[in-house]
Each structure stands twice: as structure tokens, then as C-alpha cells.
Design a protein around this motif. Structure first.
Motif, PDB file in Angstrom:
ATOM      1  N   ASP A 166      -5.674   6.787   0.584  1.00 35.50           N
ATOM      2  CA  ASP A 166      -6.465   7.688   0.731  1.00 35.50           C
ATOM      3  C   ASP A 166      -4.810   9.014   1.715  1.00 35.50           C
ATOM      4  O   ASP A 166      -5.491   9.953   1.383  1.00 35.50           O
ATOM      5  N   GLY A 167      -4.004   7.911   2.353  1.00 39.45           N
ATOM      6  CA  GLY A 167      -3.966   8.708   4.062  1.00 39.45           C
ATOM      7  C   GLY A 167      -2.980   7.175   3.723  1.00 39.45           C
ATOM      8  O   GLY A 167      -3.343   6.269   4.140  1.00 39.45           O
ATOM      9  N   GLU A 168      -1.954   7.770   4.889  1.00 44.13           N
ATOM     10  CA  GLU A 168      -0.889   6.600   5.231  1.00 44.13           C
ATOM     11  C   GLU A 168      -1.547   5.395   6.779  1.00 44.13           C
ATOM     12  O   GLU A 168      -1.384   4.734   6.821  1.00 44.13           O
ATOM     13  N   HIS A 169      -2.776   6.923   6.991  1.00 47.10           N
ATOM     14  CA  HIS A 169      -3.365   5.377   8.027  1.00 47.10           C
ATOM     15  C   HIS A 169      -4.470   4.751   7.734  1.00 47.10           C
ATOM     16  O   HIS A 169      -4.039   3.046   7.775  1.00 47.10           O
ATOM     17  N   SER A 170      -4.951   4.785   6.552  1.00 38.82           N
ATOM     18  CA  SER A 170      -5.287   3.381   5.438  1.00 38.82           C
ATOM     19  C   SER A 170      -4.767   2.478   5.316  1.00 38.82           C
ATOM     20  O   SER A 170      -4.457   1.385   4.807  1.00 38.82           O
ATOM     21  N   GLN A 171      -3.121   3.512   4.722  1.00 39.28           N
ATOM     22  CA  GLN A 171      -2.095   2.202   4.183  1.00 39.28           C
ATOM     23  C   GLN A 171      -1.973   1.722   5.010  1.00 39.28           C
ATOM     24  O   GLN A 171      -1.256   0.259   4.461  1.00 39.28           O
ATOM     25  N   PHE A 172      -1.969   1.718   5.996  1.00 44.65           N
ATOM     26  CA  PHE A 172      -1.382   0.877   7.462  1.00 44.65           C
ATOM     27  C   PHE A 172      -1.977   0.285   6.921  1.00 44.65           C
ATOM     28  O   PHE A 172      -1.757  -1.811   7.817  1.00 44.65           O
ATOM     29  N   GLU A 173      -3.784  -0.168   7.581  1.00 47.52           N
ATOM     30  CA  GLU A 173      -4.645  -0.306   7.990  1.00 47.52           C
ATOM     31  C   GLU A 173      -4.874  -1.640   6.690  1.00 47.52           C
ATOM     32  O   GLU A 173      -5.154  -3.206   6.575  1.00 47.52           O
ATOM     33  N   PRO A 198      10.868  10.776   2.435  1.00 48.14           N
ATOM     34  CA  PRO A 198      11.533  10.459   1.547  1.00 48.14           C
ATOM     35  C   PRO A 198      11.291   8.906   1.108  1.00 48.14           C
ATOM     36  O   PRO A 198      11.877   8.148   0.388  1.00 48.14           O
ATOM     37  N   TYR A 199      10.511   8.960   1.541  1.00 42.56           N
ATOM     38  CA  TYR A 199       9.874   7.200   1.254  1.00 42.56           C
ATOM     39  C   TYR A 199       8.979   6.918   0.221  1.00 42.56           C
ATOM     40  O   TYR A 199       8.885   5.528  -0.104  1.00 42.56           O
ATOM     41  N   ASP A 200       8.895   7.708  -0.423  1.00 47.73           N
ATOM     42  CA  ASP A 200       7.857   8.037  -2.170  1.00 47.73           C
ATOM     43  C   ASP A 200       8.705   7.242  -2.936  1.00 47.73           C
ATOM     44  O   ASP A 200       8.048   6.759  -4.232  1.00 47.73           O
ATOM     45  N   GLY A 201      10.435   7.720  -2.492  1.00 52.65           N
ATOM     46  CA  GLY A 201      11.117   7.096  -3.380  1.00 52.65           C
ATOM     47  C   GLY A 201      10.835   5.310  -4.155  1.00 52.65           C
ATOM     48  O   GLY A 201      11.102   4.475  -5.109  1.00 52.65           O
ATOM     49  N   VAL A 202      10.351   4.870  -2.693  1.00 52.68           N
ATOM     50  CA  VAL A 202      10.092   2.984  -2.756  1.00 52.68           C
ATOM     51  C   VAL A 202       8.827   3.010  -3.469  1.00 52.68           C
ATOM     52  O   VAL A 202       8.926   2.263  -4.083  1.00 52.68           O
ATOM     53  N   MET A 203       7.912   3.398  -2.977  1.00 51.93           N
ATOM     54  CA  MET A 203       7.166   3.512  -3.838  1.00 51.93           C
ATOM     55  C   MET A 203       7.058   3.474  -5.832  1.00 51.93           C
ATOM     56  O   MET A 203       5.934   2.762  -6.206  1.00 51.93           O
ATOM     57  N   GLN A 204       7.720   4.520  -5.891  1.00 54.60           N
ATOM     58  CA  GLN A 204       7.620   5.199  -7.468  1.00 54.60           C
ATOM     59  C   GLN A 204       8.964   3.918  -8.383  1.00 54.60           C
ATOM     60  O   GLN A 204       8.015   3.168  -9.306  1.00 54.60           O
ATOM     61  N   ALA A 205       9.790   2.894  -7.225  1.00 54.96           N
ATOM     62  CA  ALA A 205      10.609   2.183  -7.775  1.00 54.96           C
ATOM     63  C   ALA A 205       9.582   1.485  -7.957  1.00 54.96           C
ATOM     64  O   ALA A 205      10.003   0.349  -9.557  1.00 54.96           O
ATOM     65  N   ALA A 206       8.788   0.567  -7.222  1.00 51.57           N
ATOM     66  CA  ALA A 206       8.241  -0.235  -6.744  1.00 51.57           C
ATOM     67  C   ALA A 206       7.182  -0.426  -8.192  1.00 51.57           C
ATOM     68  O   ALA A 206       6.742  -1.462  -9.208  1.00 51.57           O
ATOM     69  N   ALA A 234       0.685  -0.967   0.040  1.00 49.16           N
ATOM     70  CA  ALA A 234       0.153   0.322  -0.637  1.00 49.16           C
ATOM     71  C   ALA A 234       0.732   0.833  -0.141  1.00 49.16           C
ATOM     72  O   ALA A 234       2.004   1.363   0.810  1.00 49.16           O
ATOM     73  N   ALA A 235       0.452   2.349  -0.965  1.00 48.15           N
ATOM     74  CA  ALA A 235       1.108   3.346  -0.786  1.00 48.15           C
ATOM     75  C   ALA A 235       0.109   4.795  -0.815  1.00 48.15           C
ATOM     76  O   ALA A 235      -0.401   4.997  -0.949  1.00 48.15           O
ATOM     77  N   TYR A 236       1.434   5.729  -1.002  1.00 46.55           N
ATOM     78  CA  TYR A 236       1.355   7.118  -0.040  1.00 46.55           C
ATOM     79  C   TYR A 236       2.090   8.142   0.136  1.00 46.55           C
ATOM     80  O   TYR A 236       2.857   7.108   0.465  1.00 46.55           O
ATOM     81  N   PRO A 237       1.833   9.321  -0.812  1.00 50.42           N
ATOM     82  CA  PRO A 237       2.682   9.656  -0.991  1.00 50.42           C
ATOM     83  C   PRO A 237       4.169  10.169   0.218  1.00 50.42           C
ATOM     84  O   PRO A 237       3.126  11.642   0.806  1.00 50.42           O
ATOM     85  N   ILE A 238       5.148  10.859   0.292  1.00 52.84           N
ATOM     86  CA  ILE A 238       5.919  11.319   1.301  1.00 52.84           C
ATOM     87  C   ILE A 238       7.102  11.284   0.868  1.00 52.84           C
ATOM     88  O   ILE A 238       7.600   9.937   1.365  1.00 52.84           O
TER      89      ILE A 238
END
Lengths: 414, 376
Positions: free
Chosen positions: A72-79, A47-55, A41-45
Motif C-alpha cells: 500500500d506504499g513504499e514503507h510497507s513495500q520495504f517492510e 522510473p523503478y516501476d519499469g521493473v515491477m511491470q517487467a517482473a 514487493a511492489a509499489y509504482p513510482i
């Protein structure tokens, strides 16, 4: 020497270990591919977003098959990954800084649920002000919540620790989530040569994810996390504690296997020692700050100073026995924290307090100093390293510290 | 029948100064305000002679559910230091008086806050009191309470189950009658003059003081000896496993289809029980369909019988039943067992009809024509 592949060249079908010039984030994406992750699950921020882009690129290029859910946000992302993990999916997730905090409700319960979510926290200072350089307080906020917490120094170690994370976290004796600390910019966004193992080798290292009778499935009717009261929670916490204690041995096992299969990882799974054999005093820290400190050590060694470095690789479980065994050999320990704990005992860094506490029961203890350096991603330069060195050396020679002189801010403008 | 009813009992040493605990057992939500008023009343009255105290609701009962038994407490002590022994607890382990403000609660209580069914006297100390608001006699109530493990005094203050304090329900002074009754039971700790004075302090309504006096004058008591009471109620008690025995990952077995929860049954929430006239039942499925707790089981003959262990007595089945007097809601206190009744109807229909009439006061074989209004 291994084959170096160009960016975009195919590492997927390679039968031999190849090298690639990739960032820490891209190295993590390679680990996601090699681990055959089912759901991320991804949501941009940054420096983490480098991973979501690469994936995303690996998926778009047809090199990876993973359910990639943009939340739709980090909370949902981790849920999302928490729930996917309960139905038997191997998962990956990540965030940084305040995004990590926005997910905190989901993060806080994942440890207790014993779901082996593997996350990275691309370490970033906590806003406000809008800051994005590295600082460890975001990761450290989950230190008491039952997450395993390794910290990487290099892009190579990021990939290696990620593979370790699934292996250790998903082990039935542990079954805990893992939050890998990756320093923003210096690690996440810097390309270095990274060895990419073959799928065959990874398959030998990483067994299939199997939740056993904890799998949430219509054929296995269970209720996960019913409401409980004071009659149950202490027992649940105690189970969590037992799993965290067992994790130490499982990490040792996995580390030995990793070393056997890939030839990397050093002697000790928890500590990376540098020029400590005859050292009288050492620096102690985690993440990329080890890099400038190692440069300083070589410079200081050339001047005849017996100084070394001990780098912590796993903050949780805290390897107390290994740390005691290692650090008792020295006269003084200069703990460098890229974090701070406001109002803490001695007004020091988090890591400093942990190290000090680990050594407390020893009859004869080295002097332990706290240095606060590199906050908000400030570079740790050689002048700063020298200041840290001089103060540590002085304490080693004197054998004690003056009252109120335990913590020093390095490189802060007066 | 030999009766040991007395007008009052003083089972405490006069002049003894110690911490005193009172609990009020009530129907969740409906009687919450009533319970709160009683508990606050005890603490405030105790202030008259410089006692200190605390009043609190059991944390685990919140959020309360309609009719599910809940508890509130009043603990008073001569000094702050002695009160500390009654503080930082969810509920006192031992109480001097357990007050039940609905007499069907004497059949035992199962709450959200713990596991299993408790006898109403469970936390009451040796020779303590169970005080019930009821229009039944103490002798009648004893027959519905669990067999006593230690002696206590059962006291009854006249009155039904009150909704006083719940939104629009009119104040009926149940709280004042109970406070008056408590003053009678505990004259050394809660003198009637203190109760009256504390009420006069906050109101000019002398009628409330009259109600206190009424409760004081009209409370009836009966000593209950060890072994008195019924053993017909289900023993619903569980051992809680330790951390090495619990499943990891906060997991419990889910209930399989058709299986009922053996750990939480809900029937002590019931004040009225549906009784079915199988002779007039037209097998329309409405009760089975609309029951929110899926209490109805289909019998081989196509009737619908109530599984009383799962029934909270909400009355929806009786409301939706299109046949007049086919499902009748009856006072729970009239029943001494909790078993399903279709087998009796099947094997001995006349015995069942007799039972139906006894419980409902209605003829057993009634009209099989649907009521014109579709039920009222």
C-alpha cells in the motif's frame, strides 16, 4: 555472436547465453528470474516501476515463480521484504526518488538488522517540484546506513550487478542489504542489447540463500531487534562496520568468479577506467554520465589531449585503496556529480567530497575539482563535457585552484 | 539488640564546596510526580545561595511501567563549570543521598534502564545516606537491605509509600517531609532555611513549611557498617558481551516454552506478595489463568504455587480467587526470601501453616466454602 531473441521469446529454457533488446528495468527483471527470488514487493513510482511491470509480465507469462506482493506504499513495500528476508526468502524490492524516502524508516533499520535485501533505486530527482529525471540524491540518502551501493552504467551492468548483489549481500561474512543505483530514463527506460546468462551458469555463481542460525523459524526461537539502550548500540554498529569492511574482499571474490563464469566485468570490481593509461587528468563519476564523457574523451583524444575517465562502480563500500592507487597517477581529477550537497564543505557534490577525503592523507595529491551536472535528468551534452574538460585541464596545468573556485555548475542557465 | 540510632549525622566537611548528587528511587508512574517534586525542590532550594543545578529523570526508565523501580536525580554545584561534571549523564555514578520513597525498595531494585538487581545503596558514596520514607525503624530496614560493601547512614523519615501528585491522589506533603529530612542530613548544602524560603517563594501555604520542619525534626538515622545487612537477596548481575561475542543481526535467544527470562525477573516491582493457603485452595485454576505474568506453576497435587521470581505483586490472583482468604496479599517487607513455598507445604504442612499464619495473621486452615460474592 550470441542468439538474439525477440521480446517475449523464451530465454528461460535456453541452454546457451542469449541476447535480448531490453531496458535496464527489464534486465533487472531477468536477474530476478535467474536468481530465483522468493518474494518481491511492489509499489509504482517512475522510473523503478519499469521493473515491477517487467517482473509482473514474467510471472503472468509463466516464466517466473515469485511471491509478488503489491504494497500500500513504499514503507510497507520495504517492510515486507525485510521480514520475508528474515524468514529465509530471497527478496527483491525497489523504488525511486521520494518513494525511496517514504520507505526510509524500513531502509534505515535493514542495514543494522543485517538482512540482505536487494533493492534498486531508480534514481530520480526529489520532488517538489514533481520531477522524474535522474539525480543521485535519493540513493545517496542511505549512504551512511549500512547498505552496499553499486551503480550501473548500462542495462547489461544492471543485470550483472543485481546477480552480484545477491551473491555479496547474502554472503555470511557480509549479510548486508544492497541498493543498486540505476539512472532514471537513460538506463531504466532505454532498450539496449543485453546478454542473458543461462540458468545453469547463474546457479554456479549464486548459491542458495542461507541465513543459518539467524533464520526466524519456530525451530530456531530467536528474537530479532529487541529494544536496546545505550549499553548495546555501539556494539551493534561496530558489527555492522566490520561487515561493511569485509564486503570489499567478498566483492573482489564475487567479481573474479563472475568474470570467470560470464567473461564480463572488467579488471577492477570497483572502478572502470577508460583511456587512462597515459592520461594526465581524468573525469570521475558514476552511472550513465560516463557515456557522454567517453564520447567527449574520444573527441578530445583526437585533438591530442591526454584525458581519461574513471567510473566508480561501488559507492559503498567506498574503495579508498583502489581509488588512491588509481587517481594518484593523474594531475587533476574532475569529479562530476549528478547530485548536490547543499551547504557542504566547498559547496560541492557528494562524490567529490568522498574522493577528496579519500586522497587527503596522501603526501602529494592531484587537484580535485567538483562539477555539478545533469541534475533533474538534464542531458550532459558535448558542450558541457568540453567545459568540464577545459577547467580540469587548466587546473592540471596550474597544479592548483583559486580560492572559492572548487565547484562549478555545468549547463545551468544564468 | 544494640542500636546505633542517632538523631542526625553530618558526614560532610562543613563549608566544603562541591557538586552534590541526590537520587530519588521510586515506583514507576505511581510516584513519578513525587520524585520530580523532590528533585526540583533540591535544585530550587540550592538557588537560594546561588548554587546552580539540574534535575532529571533516568532516560532509560521511560516509558515507565507501573511500580517498576525508576530513578530521578538532582545535581547541584557551586558554579556552572562544576555542574558540567554532572551533566550529559543518564545517572550519576556516585550519589551523596539515595532517597527511597517506598520502603520495599530497600530490598533492591531492578529497572528497565539496566541489567540485574542493584542494592539500594549501590551508587551511594562512602559515608553517604540512604533516606527512606517508612513506618518501620532503621533497624528493621537494615535487615532487608543488602550487606553493605561500605559504610553509609540509613535515615528514615516517617510516612508510607505516597502516591502524592498522581492524578487524584491528595497531596500528603511527602515531598516536603523528604526535603526537610535532606536538610537535616546535608545542612551545609541544603540549609533548612533555604528549603523553607524557596517554598515560601512559590506558595503562601505555611503548612508545607511545617511539613519541612516535621521531616527535619523527625528523621531518624542509623549508621550501617560494612558487612551489615542481609545476603539472602539474589545476586542478579551480568557481564555484557563485546561486539565480537554478540550474535550478529541484533538477535537474542528467545525464551523456550516453559522457560522464564533469566535476565529480567521483575520481582522488585512488588510491594505486596500473594501468599496461598493450600489447605483451602479448591484448584479452580483462576489464579493460574488470570495471572498476567504467568507466575503460577501447577504442582503434582494440582495446586497452584507462586513463582515469586516472576511475580510483580499486582494482586489479580487474590482478586479472582473465589475462596475467601485463600490468596492473601502481604507486605513485601515481611519476607526475607523469594523462594516458592509449595515444597514446604508438601513436606512439612504444619510448618507451612505456621508460616502462613505468621505472615498473614490468619488461621491456616480456613473455610473451604467459596465466598458468597465470589471474592471481595
Amino acid at each position: 555472436m550470441a542468439t538474439i531473441i525477440e521480446k517475449g521469446q523464451d530465454a528461460v529454457s535456453s541452454q546457451i547465453e542469449v541476447e535480448a533488446l531490453v531496458t535496464g528495468c527489464e534486465a533487472i527483471a531477468e536477474a530476478i528470474r535467474l536468481a530465483d527470488v522468493d518474494v518481491m514487493a511492489a509499489y509504482p513510482i517512475r522510473p523503478y516501476d519499469g521493473v515491477m511491470q517487467a517482473a509482473a509480465k514474467l510471472i503472468a507469462d509463466g516464466k517466473m515463480d515469485v511471491e509478488y506482493i503489491v504494497a500500500d506504499g513504499e514503507h510497507s513495500q520495504f517492510e515486507i521484504v525485510k521480514h520475508a528476508c528474515a524468514v529465509g526468502a530471497r527478496v527483491f524490492v525497489g523504488s525511486s526518488g521520494v518513494g525511496w524516502f517514504y520507505a526510509m524508516e524500513a531502509i534505515a533499520v535493514t542495514g543494522g538488522l543485517r538482512l540482505p535485501v536487494v533493492a534498486i533505486c531508480g534514481n530520480r530527482a526529489l520532488d517538489d517540484p514533481g520531477a522524474f529525471g535522474t539525480e543521485h540524491n535519493d540513493s545517496l540518502a542511505v549512504r551512511d546506513l549500512g547498505w552496499l551501493m553499486p551503480w550501473a552504467e548500462t542495462a547489461q551492468e544492471s543485470l550483472d550487478l543485481a546477480l552480484m548483489a545477491w551473491r555479496v549481500g547474502e554472503d555470511k561474512r557480509v549479510s548486508l542489504p544492497v541498493a543498486i543505483g540505476l539512472d532514471g530514463a537513460f538506463l531504466t527506460h532505454s532498450q539496449t542489447i543485453v546478454k542473458i546468462p543461462t540458468q545453469d551458469a547463474v546457479n554456479k555463481f549464486l548459491p542458495k540463500y542461507d541465513l543459518g542460525n539467524r533464520l526466524l523459524h519456530p525451530d530456531n526461537p530467536i528474537t530479532i531487534a529487541p529494544q536496546v539502550d545505550q549499553d548495546w548500540l555501539m556494539e551493534i554498529r561496530r558489527q555492522n562496520d566490520a561487515a561493511m569492511r569485509r564486503a570489499q574482499d567478498v566483492i573482489r571474490e564475487a567479481h573474479a568468479d563472475f568474470k570467470r563464469l560470464f567473461g564480463r566485468g572488467g579488471d577492477n570490481p570497483f572502478l572502470d577506467e577508460y583511456m587512462t593509461d597515459d592520461a594526465e587528468y581524468v573525469f570521475f563519476g558514476q552511472g550513465t554520465l560516463a557515456l557522454p564523457m567517453k564520447v567527449a574523451i574520444r573527441r578530445l583524444r583526437a585533438q591530442g589531449h591526454k584525458v581519461g575517465l574513471v567510473r566508480l562502480k561501488w559507492f559503498r563500500p567506498f574503495p579508498t585503496a583502489d581509488i588512491v592507487k588509481s587517481l594518484l597517477r593523474f594531475k587533476a581529477i574532475g569529479v562530476i556529480d549528478r547530485d548536490y550537497s547543499f551547504g557542504s564543505p566547498n559547496y560541492g557534490g557528494v562524490l567529490y567530497h568522498e574522493v577528496r577525503s579519500a586522497l587527503y592523507s596522501q603526501p602529494k595529491r592531484p587537484v580535485v575539482l567538483s562539477f555539478i551536472a545533469g541534475l533533474g535528468g538534464r542531458e550532459i551534452d558535448q558542450n558541457m563535457a568540453t567545459q568540464i574538460f577545459e577547467k580540469t585541464k587548466q587546473a592540471a596545468e596550474k597544479g592548483s585552484l583559486d580560492q572559492g573556485d572548487t565547484c562549478t555548475w555545468i549547463g545551468v542557465r544564468e | 539488640m544494640a542500636t546505633t540510632e542517632k538523631t542526625a549525622t553530618v558526614a560532610v566537611k562543613p563549608g566544603e564546596e562541591r557538586l552534590v548528587s541526590i537520587e530519588v528511587v521510586y515506583r514507576g508512574i505511581f510516584q513519578k510526580t513525587l520524585a520530580q517534586r523532590i528533585c526540583r525542590g533540591v535544585v530550587l532550594a540550592s538557588r537560594r545561595r546561588n548554587y546552580t543545578g539540574t534535575a532529571f529523570a533516568r532516560y532509560g526508565d521511560s516509558p515507565e511501567r507501573n511500580g517498576v523501580p525508576a530513578k530521578q536525580f538532582a545535581v547541584v554545584a557551586p558554579t556552572d563549570l562544576e555542574l558540567e561534571a554532572g551533566m550529559a549523564k543518564y545517572e550519576p555514578a556516585v550519589v551523596d543521598v539515595s532517597v527511597a520513597v517506598d520502603d520495599t525498595l530497600v530490598k533492591g531494585i531492578e529497572s528497565w534502564a539496566w541489567y540485574g538487581r542493584q542494592p539500594i545503596w549501590k551508587p551511594v558514596r562512602d559515608n553517604g545516606f540512604v533516606l527512606v520514607t517508612s513506618n518501620s525503624t532503621p533497624d528493621e530496614l537494615v535487615q532487608q537491605t543488602d550487606k553493605a560493601e561500605r559504610p553509609y547512614t540509613l535515615a528514615v523519615v516517617p510516612g508510607g509509600a505516597s502516591f502524592a501528585g498522581l492524578w487524584v491522589y491528595k497531596d500528603d506533603h511527602t515531598d516536603y517531609r523528604v526535603l526537610g529530612a535532606l536538610a537535616r542530613l546535608l545542612p551545609d548544602w541544603l540549609p533548612i532555611e533555604d528549603v523553607k524560603a524557596s517554598i515560601r517563594e512559590s506558595t503562601k501555604d505555611e503548612a508545607r513549611v511545617v511539613s519541612v520542619q516535621f521531616g527535619y525534626d523527625n528523621v531518624r538515622t542509623r549508621e550501617v557498617k560494612k558487612g551489615e545487612g542481609t545476603d539472602a537477596h539474589e545476586k542478579l548481575q551480568f557481564e555484557k558481551p563485546g561486539w565480537t561475542k554478540m550474535r550478529e543481526g541484533i538477535i537474542v535467544e528467545a525464551r523456550k516454552p516453559g522457560e522464564r527470562n533469566p535476565f529480567y525477573k521483575k520481582y522488585t516491582a512488588r510491594t505486596l506478595r500473594p501468599v496461598v493457603n493450600f489447605d483451602t485452595c479448591i484448584k479452580c485454576t483462576m489464579c493460574w489463568l488470570d495471572c498476567p505474568d504467568e507466575c503460577f506453576e501447577v504442582t503434582p497435587s494440582g495446586h497452584y504455587e507462586v513463582v515469586y521470581e516472576a511475580c510483580i505483586g499486582c494482586g489479580i490472583c487474590a482478586q479472582v480467587c473465589p475462596v475467601k482468604d485463600c490468596i492473601v496479599m502481604v507486605d513485601e517487607l515481611k519476607f526475607t526470601d523469594n523462594t516458592d513455598k509449595f515444597v514446604l507445604y508438601d513436606k512439612q504442612p504444619d510448618a507451612y501453616r505456621q508460616w502462613f499464619t505468621e505472615m498473614t495473621g490468619l488461621p491456616a486452615i480456613g473455610s473451604d466454602k467459596p465466598a458468597a460474592t465470589g471474592g471481595d
